[in-house]
Write a protein that holds these residues in place. Sequence first.
Motif, PDB file in Angstrom:
ATOM      1  N   GLN A 269       0.831  -1.205   0.000  1.00 34.09           N
ATOM      2  CA  GLN A 269       0.000   0.000   0.000  1.00 34.09           C
ATOM      3  C   GLN A 269       0.864   1.254   0.000  1.00 34.09           C
ATOM      4  N   CYS A 273       0.306   3.387  -3.701  1.00 34.99           N
ATOM      5  CA  CYS A 273      -0.537   4.582  -3.729  1.00 34.99           C
ATOM      6  C   CYS A 273       0.251   5.827  -4.116  1.00 34.99           C
ATOM      7  N   ASN A 279      -4.005  -2.215  -5.711  1.00 34.33           N
ATOM      8  CA  ASN A 279      -4.261  -2.295  -4.280  1.00 34.33           C
ATOM      9  C   ASN A 279      -4.556  -3.742  -3.897  1.00 34.33           C
ATOM     10  N   LEU A 283     -10.102  -0.528  -0.546  1.00 32.17           N
ATOM     11  CA  LEU A 283      -9.912   0.871  -0.147  1.00 32.17           C
ATOM     12  C   LEU A 283     -11.073   1.401   0.670  1.00 32.17           C
ATOM     13  N   THR A 294      -3.326   7.784   2.463  1.00 33.70           N
ATOM     14  CA  THR A 294      -3.315   7.392   1.047  1.00 33.70           C
ATOM     15  C   THR A 294      -3.389   8.618   0.142  1.00 33.70           C
ATOM     16  N   MET A 298      -0.633   9.866  -2.518  1.00 32.68           N
ATOM     17  CA  MET A 298      -1.033  10.053  -3.915  1.00 32.68           C
ATOM     18  C   MET A 298      -0.673  11.452  -4.386  1.00 32.68           C
ATOM     19  N   SER A 382      -6.391  11.134  -7.236  1.00 26.89           N
ATOM     20  CA  SER A 382      -5.961   9.943  -7.959  1.00 26.89           C
ATOM     21  C   SER A 382      -5.818  10.217  -9.454  1.00 26.89           C
ATOM     22  N   VAL A 387      -2.654   8.171 -10.417  1.00 22.09           N
ATOM     23  CA  VAL A 387      -2.494   7.033  -9.511  1.00 22.09           C
ATOM     24  C   VAL A 387      -3.376   5.872  -9.949  1.00 22.09           C
ATOM     25  N   LEU A 389      -6.116   4.720  -8.101  1.00 22.52           N
ATOM     26  CA  LEU A 389      -6.901   4.151  -7.008  1.00 22.52           C
ATOM     27  C   LEU A 389      -8.275   4.818  -6.972  1.00 22.52           C
TER      28      LEU A 389
END
Length: 442
Positions: A269, A273, A279, A283, A294, A298, A382, A387, A389
């Motif tokens: 993680q 992130c 992942n 989440l 997180t 990010m 994100s 990212v 996520l």
Amino acid sequence: MPRRRIQLNAVQTLALGFAALIVAGGVLLALPVSSRDGHALPFLDALFTAASASCVTGLVLYDTCTQFTLFGQAVILLLIQVGGMGFMTVSILVAVLLHRRIGLRQRSILMDSVGALQMGGIVRLTRRAIRVTLTCEGAGAALLALWFCPRYGVGRGLWMSLFHAVSSFCNAGFDLLGTGASLTSIAGEPLPNIVLMALVICGGLGFLVWDDLLTHGRHIRRWRLHSKIVVFATTLLFVGGAAAFYFLERDHAFAGAGPGRRALMAAFQSVTCRTAGFNTAPLTALSQSGTLLTMILMFIGAGSGSTGGGAKVNTVSVLLLSALAQVRRKEDVNVFRRRLDTATIQKAYSSVSIFFLACLAGTMVMCLQGISLDSALFEAISAVGTVGLTRGVTPYLPELSKLTVLLMMFAGRVGSMSVAMAVTRDRPQPKLRNIPEKILIG
């Protein structure tokens, strides 16, 4: 009267190149041959997927394995590879293979593409970047094949190994497990987790750092200041993030996992992130503190000139060092026995400010369309941080929010500040400057 020829600068060329790559990918993914059900995807959805792949983000409207055929998956993989390395890097590779001369304009564009500090030696750096990319992805695919092939057969296992190796090194976050829940089904498997983490870190360091590693090895004193900051900050964030997740999520997202598996999930993680997008823990099960951590990671992201995104770890480091110097009432910002120049500090403040404003603007649009504040902010960071996520809202985004997230992914990959510069005209510096005056700050 002859027409005035439009001259594009390096930033505009890069932005238009990525835009063309996204549109071309969207057209291919919208074809019926790309979908398993034989029906064409809505063009906006195909364009969104192409943008997510080209900008190495990983936000998806459809599960990659169950929605796309082998052709569609190959298109996504190609977009990830070209987007991760930079389309200009790929074009230089073709030019080198064809023994074509590389002009000054191409070298200037290449500087922005790979994040070089100077034009001298840029072709050598690009060749080294290509070799590092192919070596890391090849080694990663070979190691992943030891895990995938016994479980999925030789043919599919090799394809999945290559796909995940490229997706990891390029910090893209696309997977082919077909669960629709990223890599949660392999959370306790050491081999794929460790290999994927290593690939994500290698891709997120940046090609300048790899140039120093290959040229000077363990002689850290000979490294560029950029490389020292990136490696030190990356190590600090990895160790600190893993320790924080280990203790914050033991009764939440990691509940029921033994110490070994919890440590592996915490490390994964912490790495992923910061722009990778995979992942191994749900989440939505993260604690409030874990969710905030997180989002912070990010926002920070990977190193400049890497396959990752975010505000960039070296940029954020410059801001923190500048703030620390101000607190200590120091005029200069010093690190590793070097002084940062004022232009670098000003650029760092401008870059992070524009990045932050882009996150707020995207959050505002999604909130106006009924998405909760925490999920909208998570999705915006994100997207701009490339990212990938999500808290599960991506497949249900309204049309305007889809377009907004698409534009944020584009801005995040090209660079929020670069996009702003691309749409503004170059103006010569005025010979006369205004009289300076102080205002209250803080």
